[in-house]
Design a protein around this motif. Sequence first.
Motif, PDB file in Angstrom:
ATOM      1  N   THR A   1       3.617  -9.087   1.566  1.00  0.00           N
ATOM      2  CA  THR A   1       4.586  -7.983   1.642  1.00  0.00           C
ATOM      3  C   THR A   1       5.943  -8.456   2.164  1.00  0.00           C
ATOM      4  O   THR A   1       6.852  -7.637   2.337  1.00  0.00           O
ATOM      5  CB  THR A   1       4.069  -6.854   2.542  1.00  0.00           C
ATOM      6  OG1 THR A   1       3.887  -7.355   3.883  1.00  0.00           O
ATOM      7  CG2 THR A   1       2.751  -6.289   2.037  1.00  0.00           C
TER       8      THR A   1
ATOM      9  N   TYR B   1       6.543  -7.309   5.678  1.00  0.00           N
ATOM     10  CA  TYR B   1       6.328  -5.858   5.527  1.00  0.00           C
ATOM     11  C   TYR B   1       7.470  -5.137   4.802  1.00  0.00           C
ATOM     12  O   TYR B   1       7.523  -3.906   4.794  1.00  0.00           O
ATOM     13  CB  TYR B   1       6.058  -5.188   6.892  1.00  0.00           C
ATOM     14  CG  TYR B   1       4.902  -5.807   7.630  1.00  0.00           C
ATOM     15  CD1 TYR B   1       3.597  -5.702   7.143  1.00  0.00           C
ATOM     16  CD2 TYR B   1       5.110  -6.515   8.813  1.00  0.00           C
ATOM     17  CE1 TYR B   1       2.530  -6.291   7.811  1.00  0.00           C
ATOM     18  CE2 TYR B   1       4.050  -7.114   9.482  1.00  0.00           C
ATOM     19  CZ  TYR B   1       2.763  -7.001   8.981  1.00  0.00           C
ATOM     20  OH  TYR B   1       1.716  -7.569   9.641  1.00  0.00           O
TER      21      TYR B   1
ATOM     22  N   LYS C   1       6.349  -2.594   2.362  1.00  0.00           N
ATOM     23  CA  LYS C   1       5.862  -1.307   2.873  1.00  0.00           C
ATOM     24  C   LYS C   1       6.929  -0.223   2.814  1.00  0.00           C
ATOM     25  O   LYS C   1       6.638   0.947   3.051  1.00  0.00           O
ATOM     26  CB  LYS C   1       5.387  -1.468   4.322  1.00  0.00           C
ATOM     27  CG  LYS C   1       4.248  -2.476   4.517  1.00  0.00           C
ATOM     28  CD  LYS C   1       2.929  -1.963   4.024  1.00  0.00           C
ATOM     29  CE  LYS C   1       1.799  -2.919   4.388  1.00  0.00           C
ATOM     30  NZ  LYS C   1       0.473  -2.421   3.957  1.00  0.00           N
TER      31      LYS C   1
ATOM     32  N   GLU D   1       3.396  -2.808  -2.862  1.00  0.00           N
ATOM     33  CA  GLU D   1       3.820  -3.406  -1.598  1.00  0.00           C
ATOM     34  C   GLU D   1       3.811  -4.935  -1.636  1.00  0.00           C
ATOM     35  O   GLU D   1       4.385  -5.581  -0.765  1.00  0.00           O
ATOM     36  CB  GLU D   1       2.960  -2.920  -0.424  1.00  0.00           C
ATOM     37  CG  GLU D   1       1.521  -3.385  -0.449  1.00  0.00           C
ATOM     38  CD  GLU D   1       0.573  -2.331  -0.980  1.00  0.00           C
ATOM     39  OE1 GLU D   1      -0.589  -2.311  -0.552  1.00  0.00           O
ATOM     40  OE2 GLU D   1       1.010  -1.530  -1.837  1.00  0.00           O
TER      41      GLU D   1
END
Length: 200
Positions: free
Chosen positions: A13, A16, A19, A98
Amino acid sequence: MKNLYKIAEFFATVCYIGKIKIAPGTFGSIAAFPVSYIIMHFTLKHQIVFEISDFDSGQQQFLSLFLIEILATILLFIVGTYFTAIYIKDMREKDPSEVVIDEVVGQMLTLILCSGSIILLYGSSLPQKLDGTYIDFIFLFLLPFCLFRLFDIFKPWPINWFDSNIKGALGVMVDDIVAAIAATIMHYVIVFIVIDFFPL
């Protein structure tokens, strides 16, 4: 094993970034720019230059930077495929939004392959009409970014074939490589059209 999954999630990811709820792929592509810049800055700061016969020092530096960026992208592709495989192993969706390491790799490859076009553009009369800052921004950032995102989102043939027929983590990664190649071809088509309008 749980720690390995967490590492895989973090890597797949891209810290992240994937996300993010809105346009994670676009943010993943944007993340490729600082990664490429860090590699470029490190290479230039430490004067990492390969001795390549029949090329002057400036050409050797450009080719060395090109090769290092390519090697870094290949390494990122291999590591990205490995961690993506771990992350998506138990998922029903095999290309979750993601996972954006594929966008980072694809965008980096696009940037690297398109970088040579700047030499062609500065060899035309375009710099007499447009400031170099704008030329760099358009042809080293804006155009490669927009073209890669278009090909990655709409996936025309043959990108859609790779997307449909290659499964697992490799499939997640490889269609972005094909998108990068398609974006690069279109980039150079546009560059040659521009040069035709601004001959020496």
